[in-house]
Write an enzyme that holds these catalytic residues in place. Structure first.
Site, mmCIF file in Angstrom:
data_model
loop_
_atom_site.group_PDB
_atom_site.id
_atom_site.type_symbol
_atom_site.label_atom_id
_atom_site.label_comp_id
_atom_site.label_asym_id
_atom_site.label_seq_id
_atom_site.Cartn_x
_atom_site.Cartn_y
_atom_site.Cartn_z
ATOM 1 N N GLY A 156 0.988 -1.017 -0.131
ATOM 2 C CA GLY A 156 0.038 0.012 0.000
ATOM 3 C C GLY A 156 0.851 1.255 -0.002
ATOM 4 C CE1 TYR A 157 5.206 -1.052 1.933
ATOM 5 C CE2 TYR A 157 5.336 -1.528 -0.340
ATOM 6 C CZ TYR A 157 5.247 -1.924 0.913
ATOM 7 O OH TYR A 157 5.531 -3.243 1.204
ATOM 8 N N PRO A 158 3.179 3.978 -2.163
ATOM 9 C CG PRO A 158 4.016 5.963 -3.205
ATOM 10 C CD PRO A 158 3.541 4.519 -3.415
#
Ligand SMILES: NC(=O)c1ccc[n+]([C@@H]2O[C@H](COP(=O)([O-])OP(=O)(O)OC[C@H]3O[C@@H](n4cnc5c(N)ncnc54)[C@H](OP(=O)(O)O)[C@@H]3O)[C@@H](O)[C@H]2O)c1
Length: 264
Positions: A156-158
């Site tokens: 789930g980045y950035p």
């Protein structure tokens, strides 16, 4: 309960569409003068007219074409809002996009761009409006975040990392400026109907109608209430927090996600 905002000046970034637009409509209906911000002038013009209608001719509406990636644009945005409407009482840091990628392939540029828009955009805008709020002993700031701020999903980045930083910024500001009656909160979005989902539907093969696409999304993403939220449902919470009714709430990160987040 009275959630009026009569005579307040609200600056809402990313507000020509989606959640920002819904907040602008709600705030104008509650009596606030509203400055909307986005990059595309045609959308700003269209939405400005809608907000003027929502304000029933009793509120002033300004529209600024600005890019929240650009520090000079942020300065111009605040100056224009103040010139056209008066000192900013309410700041909603809402402009953002959702960048996701595999950790091992995400470049420094992708990280920097996400953090620059969402974290630095909010930092720069806050720095410009807080001194005036301090003098007037009244202010409301909301950082629009997402549920990944509290529970970062794998990959789930950035975006989720920027949101966690935005939540930390919110908490710090709430502590530092509570003495000045500047209340700072975060709203953590789950899945709420907006242009970003419309764009995804448009990019799909469109085998389903847009409504069917949203119903499907609720099923596949296991949304607890069985549906996505509406932008108005989100705006209701922002309106409560920014009105005098929300006068003892600060430093909170509130999920507006229909129960999606695994954490409180
Ligand atoms: N809707 C959801 O389910 C959801 C979920 C998680 C988080 N969020 C967050 O909630 C916020 C609002 O999202 P939304 O769904 O309402 O998005 P949206 O429907 O795509 O609307 C985004 C708005 O922000 C403006 N904008 C985008 N980038 C900008 C920039 N660099 N500078 C200035 N304005 C900019 C857009 O206009 P221009 O493109 O013309 O600039 C538009 O007015 C975002 O921060 C988003 O990440 C939403």
């Amino acid at each position: 309960m009275d959630c009026r905002m009569d005579g307040r000046v609200a600056l809402i970034t990313g507000s020509s569409r989606g959640l920002g637009r819904a907040m602008a409509l709600k705030f104008a209906d509650a009596g606030a003068h509203v400055c909307i911000v986005g990059r595309r002038e045609n959308l700003l013009k269209e939405t400005k007219g809608e907000i003027e209608k929502a304000g029933k001719g009793k509120v002033k509406v300004a529209a600024v074409s600005a890019d929240m990636w650009q520090p000079a644009d942020i300065e111009r945005m605040v100056k224009t809002a103040e010139k056209e409407l008066g000192p900013v009482d309410i700041l909603i840091n809402n402009a953002g996009s959702s960048q996701r990628g595999d950790f091992l392939t995400l470049t420094d540029e992708a990280w920097t761009s996400d953090i620059e828009l969402k974290l630095f955009g909010a930092i720069r805008a806050c720095r410009l409006v807080i001194p005036g709020m301090q003098k007037r002993k009244w202010g409301r700031i909301i950082n629009v975040l997402n549920t990944g701020a509290k529970a970062t999903p794998g990959g789930g980045y950035p975006t989720a990392v920027s949101r966690a930083a935005g939540m930390s910024l919110m908490k710090g500001l709430a502590g530092e400026f509570a003495k000045d009656n500047i209340l700072v909160n975060g709203l953590l979005v789950g899945r709420i109907e907006s242009d970003q989902w419309l764009r995804r539907w448009e990019a799909s093969n469109k085998e389903k109608t847009y409504d069917e696409f949203l119903v499907d999304m609720a099923k596949t993403q296991k949304l607890p209430m069985g549906r996505v939220g509406t932008a108005e449902e989100f705006a209701n919470m922002a309106c409560f927090l920014c009105s005098d009714a929300g006068s003892y709430i600060t430093g909170c990160a509130i999920n507006v996600d229909g129960g999606l987040s695994p954490v409180v």
